[in-house]
Design an enzyme around this catalytic site. Structure first.
Site, PDB file in Angstrom:
ATOM      1  N   ASP A  23      -1.212  -4.642  -7.347  1.00  0.00           N
ATOM      2  CA  ASP A  23      -1.763  -3.429  -6.761  1.00  0.00           C
ATOM      3  C   ASP A  23      -1.263  -2.203  -7.495  1.00  0.00           C
ATOM      4  OD1 ASP A  23      -3.409  -4.267  -4.755  1.00  0.00           O
ATOM      5  OD2 ASP A  23      -1.935  -4.090  -3.169  1.00  0.00           O
ATOM      6  N   LYS A  24      -2.017  -1.144  -7.390  1.00  0.00           N
ATOM      7  CA  LYS A  24      -1.630   0.115  -8.006  1.00  0.00           C
ATOM      8  C   LYS A  24      -0.201   0.500  -7.627  1.00  0.00           C
ATOM      9  CE  LYS A  24      -2.761   5.061  -7.869  1.00  0.00           C
ATOM     10  NZ  LYS A  24      -3.689   6.088  -7.324  1.00  0.00           N
TER      11      LYS A  24
END
Length: 376
Positions: free
Chosen positions: A151-152
């Site tokens: 994920d970011k």
């Protein structure tokens, strides 16, 4: 092709990334935006209207509005703006924290805040853009060698293949569940025993940007172990047997111990303010991502078939959060405090981001381009 289109093409030239047009007589009497849509059918009317509004379209050298009437013969200059996704696979000089590199693979320590693969809302500044600059030959490998994602706002280790053969090998290892992935997480609540969560994960039927425990989803297994327990939080080790999108985050929510700072899978009113000192309150309030870090990664090297493994330090911001928790004064029993998680929230309690591309280890099928198969 209509006569109007033929006329427009014969009366247009490209000038310094701008399109110079002469309005044909047969479009006389139309609004400027309508005439431009006829002349430039590859661009939507709304896009053309936006360009006009932004001053990117001039008529006779003068700015106009979408409602301006044209009568034929006017000289129009359109500053054509390319769609951001057209630059998704552009090399960008972005620093990389490379843990290991040879001619077959790259092992990267991805910082929180970096998107792995371009997608809606994040067409540049991604790990893929950085990889293409660092190793231009990756342009010939599907997805620039990316085989799984984080994920970011999840930090830590991921592997990138430098050749098609290595990529195929690693994808098969991911699918066979032989890749070893260990995460560290800080969650709300006190975890008293180690355990395993075996709950399928699929798209949340109420929100396409979220995942959820879903009986129609894919099998997902997370093993967890308590490392340190504090008054209102627990520091944990999580090992993935599968790698579904947002797997750890969804499973921790299911355990009623959501990850600290998670803007998507937290519970409403989860922060137990009364049970924390001011120092810890301040530290938690300034922690602006999910406290999740991919700390260890191991697999069979695609060229030598030998098991290789890397472990990195915990991310600095998570170290600072842990230190604040370790120095926390024991809670005052006069509060008779009970950590209650309440019901599941339907909206994030912090600013919601576009998580279309995000998280934590997305594996790709051999025949799958951008569709996330496995992640976390």
């Amino acid at each position: 092709m209509t006569d109007t289109t033929q006329h427009s093409l014969s009366n247009s030239t490209i000038v310094n990334q701008a399109l110079a047009l002469t309005i044909p007589q047969d479009l006389g009497g139309l609004r400027l935006d309508v005439a431009l849509q006829r002349l430039l059918p590859d661009h939507s009317r709304s896009r053309l209207q936006a360009w006009i509004k932004d001053g990117l379209v001039t008529v006779g050298g003068q700015a106009s509005t979408s409602k301006t009437k044209v009568w034929g013969g006017e000289q129009v200059l359109v500053q054509v703006q390319t769609k951001p996704e057209q630059h998704a696979f552009t090399a960008e000089n972005i620093p990389l924290d490379i843990v290991f590199e040879d001619e077959h693979i790259l092992v990267i320590n991805k910082p929180a805040g970096m998107v792995v693969h371009p997608a809606a809302g994040n067409w540049s500044g991604t790990l893929l853009n950085a990889l293409l600059f660092h190793a231009p030959a990756l342009k010939d490998v599907p997805r620039a060698g990316i085989v799984h994602r984080l994920d970011k706002d999840t930090s830590g280790l991921l592997v990138v293949a430098r050749t098609l053969a290595a990529q195929t090998n690693l994808v098969r290892q991911l699918q066979a569940r032989t890749v070893k992935r260990e995460y560290r997480a800080i969650v709300w609540g006190q975890i008293w025993r180690n355990g395993m969560i075996d709950q399928p994960i699929g798209r949340d039927p109420r929100s396409r940007t979220k995942m959820a425990i879903n009986r129609g989803g894919k099998p997902a297994i997370t093993r967890y172990e308590m490392l340190e327990r504090f008054s209102v939080q627990t520091y944990m080790r999580c090992n993935l047997e599968t790698g579904r999108t947002h797997q750890i985050r969804v499973h921790m929510q299911h355990l009623k111990a959501p990850i600290v700072g998670d803007p998507i899978y937290g519970f409403r009113g989860i922060v137990p303010i009364r049970a924390m000192t001011q120092t810890l309150r301040d530290t938690v309030s300034q922690f602006n991502r999910q406290a999740l870090h991919a700390i260890k990664l191991g697999f069979l090297h695609p060229a030598t078939n030998e098991f290789v493994e890397w472990q990195i330090e915990l991310a600095d911001d998570m170290k600072a959060l842990l230190e604040a928790m370790r120095h926390e004064d024991p809670r005052n029993d006069e509060y008779d405090f009970e950590l209650s998680f309440g019901g599941l929230q339907t909206e994030p309690y912090l600013a919601d981001e576009d998580y279309e591309d995000d998280e934590d280890d997305a594996e790709f099928d051999d025949n799958d381009d951008l569709e996330l198969e496995d992640e976390e």
